[in-house]
Design an enzyme around this catalytic site. Structure first.
Site, short mmCIF file in Angstrom:
data_model
loop_
_atom_site.label_atom_id
_atom_site.label_comp_id
_atom_site.label_asym_id
_atom_site.label_seq_id
_atom_site.Cartn_x
_atom_site.Cartn_y
_atom_site.Cartn_z
N CYS A 80 0.83 -1.21 0.00
CA CYS A 80 0.00 0.00 0.00
C CYS A 80 0.86 1.25 0.00
CB CYS A 80 -1.00 -0.04 1.16
SG CYS A 80 -2.33 1.16 0.97
N HIS A 186 -3.81 -4.77 -0.07
CA HIS A 186 -3.36 -5.36 1.19
C HIS A 186 -3.46 -6.88 1.12
CE1 HIS A 186 -3.01 -1.69 3.64
NE2 HIS A 186 -3.95 -1.23 2.85
N GLU A 188 -2.32 -8.99 3.12
CA GLU A 188 -2.53 -9.52 4.48
C GLU A 188 -4.00 -9.51 4.89
OE1 GLU A 188 -1.49 -6.54 3.75
OE2 GLU A 188 -2.03 -5.06 5.27
#
Lengths: 206, 252
Positions: A80, A186, A188
């Protein structure tokens, strides 16, 4: 060991959790000694460009990370705003970026047909791979990722564009050249699609 | 292109998850870690977790429980209830919660919204408001889990919160909560049209047509729902469900 660079910005818990889930060893650290021992690095980031850049300066970690990436050429993945920091600069701020990619970070500019779109670009979007790379190996065509951003990167070096995403404009959603990589989204927070990408980073990228 | 988010909104009470009707009669659903794991496996767009007794009990979020939940959820997690200080915020961020929902504190200590936005970015600072129509038919914001009248108008409050740095506004209708009769479209549209940041609608969803309606007519960027994803049938038996990607695409 993968070290998530903790310069006070970003959701580090989620990144470490997901690496653990895919069987990779990862820690978040702000200790230069731990960072220097890393085999691979994650450069996280959320929030405003200048605020992130300033914190990266203030912690004194920038030269440590810079040497590992530019001299020792260890793999680094920006997430990001972490990717945005790797560009030359952002329309969001005044500070210079790291300049690791020949790229700029710009504001969303929509034409009349897309003027209704909200900024930030927030939610799940698909990602089209444009080039083969260990980071995007075994790519699932159905892959979708979670995005939250108001600015996006535009790469001038076409070879570095690994993937693109459409949101009113064409976003360069994954960049990669040599040991330096980054995603605008993202991973994650992107479920099994994010796990695939982080697993690739942990296992395939050398 | 992206499709509007459809979000399970889950209520924490004690060590369990519950579902209320008009903010009353909490019905026990099960263990939060287990239920969040099921939603995670169903690849939901995002999860909202609200600790509904934190503020009434005057306590902080249950960090340990949230940590266990977050370590098994690889999707965006938003969390609210009892967030009163930057210390709470830092703890939640380090656990892996990336959106902090402020409701009572956004009214009683609005500068916290600014601090969260400065520290973690405005996308992390979510302001939630519980709204009820008073006997004159006027909308009013309530805090402390729907117990305290504030006299605030939801549209004005939302605009004010956007100025403070909120990156998202979560609008919850107390009157519609748990009724499954449809969202308060009028309320959601008033708020969504007044701010530039995304608005998440909550309260009243019973089916996907309701969800489509609040997005198309209510101008919401996302729709949250509780009962619809945790109950099945007229007897409201507990069953966790979430529409398949194809179904979502067809409706919205």
């Amino acid at each position: 060991m993968i070290v998530v660079v903790d310069y006070g910005v970003g959701n580090l818990g989620s990144i470490v959790n997901m690496f653990k889930k895919v069987g990779a060893k990862a820690v978040a650290s702000s200790d230069p000694a731990v960072i220097e021992s890393a085999e691979k690095l994650i450069l996280p980031g959320v929030g405003a460009f200048d605020a992130a850049m300033r914190k990266f300066h203030e912690t004194g970690l920038m030269p440590v990370v810079g040497e590992l990436v530019m001299e020792k050429k260890i793999p680094v993945l920006g997430l990001c705003v972490g990717l945005q920091l790797m560009t030359k600069g952002s329309e969001e701020g005044q500070l210079a970026g790291l300049g690791w990619f020949d790229a700029e970070t710009i504001r969303f500019k929509f034409d009349a047909d897309h003027a209704h779109l909200k900024v930030p670009h927030m939610g799940w979007n698909s990602v089209q791979v444009r080039r083969e790379h260990p980071l995007v190996a075994d790519w699932d065509e159905e892959s979708r990722f979670y995005f939250v951003h108001s600015y996006h990167v535009v790469a001038k070096e076409m070879d570095a564009i690994l993937a693109e995403t459409e949101y009113g404009v064409n976003i360069h959603s994954i960049l990669g050249r040599g040991n330096i990589m980054g995603t605008q989204f993202h991973p994650e927070k992107s479920h099994r699609y994010g796990m695939r990408l982080l697993k690739n980073f942990a296992e395939n990228v050398q | 292109m992206i499709r509007p988010r459809v979000i399970p909104a889950l209520l924490l009470k004690g060590q369990g998850l519950v579902k209320t009707v008009k903010f009353k009669d909490p019905k026990y659903l099960g263990d939060p870690i287990n239920i969040v794991r099921i939603f995670n496996d169903k690849e939901v767009d995002e999860i909202v977790l609200l600790d509904i007794t934190a503020t009434p009990e005057n306590r902080a979020p249950r960090f340990e429980m949230l940590k266990n939940i977050a370590s098994e959820a690889f999707i965006p997690l938003a969390c609210g209830g009892g967030i009163r200080s930057m210390d709470d915020v830092r703890k939640l961020l380090s656990i892996g919660i990336e959106k902090l929902i402020m409701n009572t504190s956004a009214v009683e200590n609005p500068s916290l919204v600014r601090e969260v936005a400065d520290h973690a970015g405005s996308q992390a600072a979510v302001v939630s408001m519980d709204v009820k129509k008073n006997f004159l038919g006027k909308y009013e914001v309530f805090t402390r889990c729907g117990q305290k009248k504030t006299g605030l108008d939801p549209v004005k409050h939302a605009v004010e919160m956007e100025k403070m740095g909120a990156g998202e506004i979560f609008v919850n209708s107390i009157d519609r909560d748990g009724t499954m009769q449809g969202y308060d479209i009028d309320l959601v549209r008033k708020v969504a049209d007044a701010v530039n940041v995304p608005v998440v609608a909550c309260g009243g969803a019973g089916n996907l047509s309701h969800v489509a309606e609040v997005i198309k007519q209510g101008h919401a960027s996302a729709a949250a729902a509780g009962s619809m994803f945790v109950f099945q049938g007229p007897l409201r038996g507990v069953l966790i469900s979430y529409p398949a990607p194809k179904e979502l695409k067809e409706f919205i």
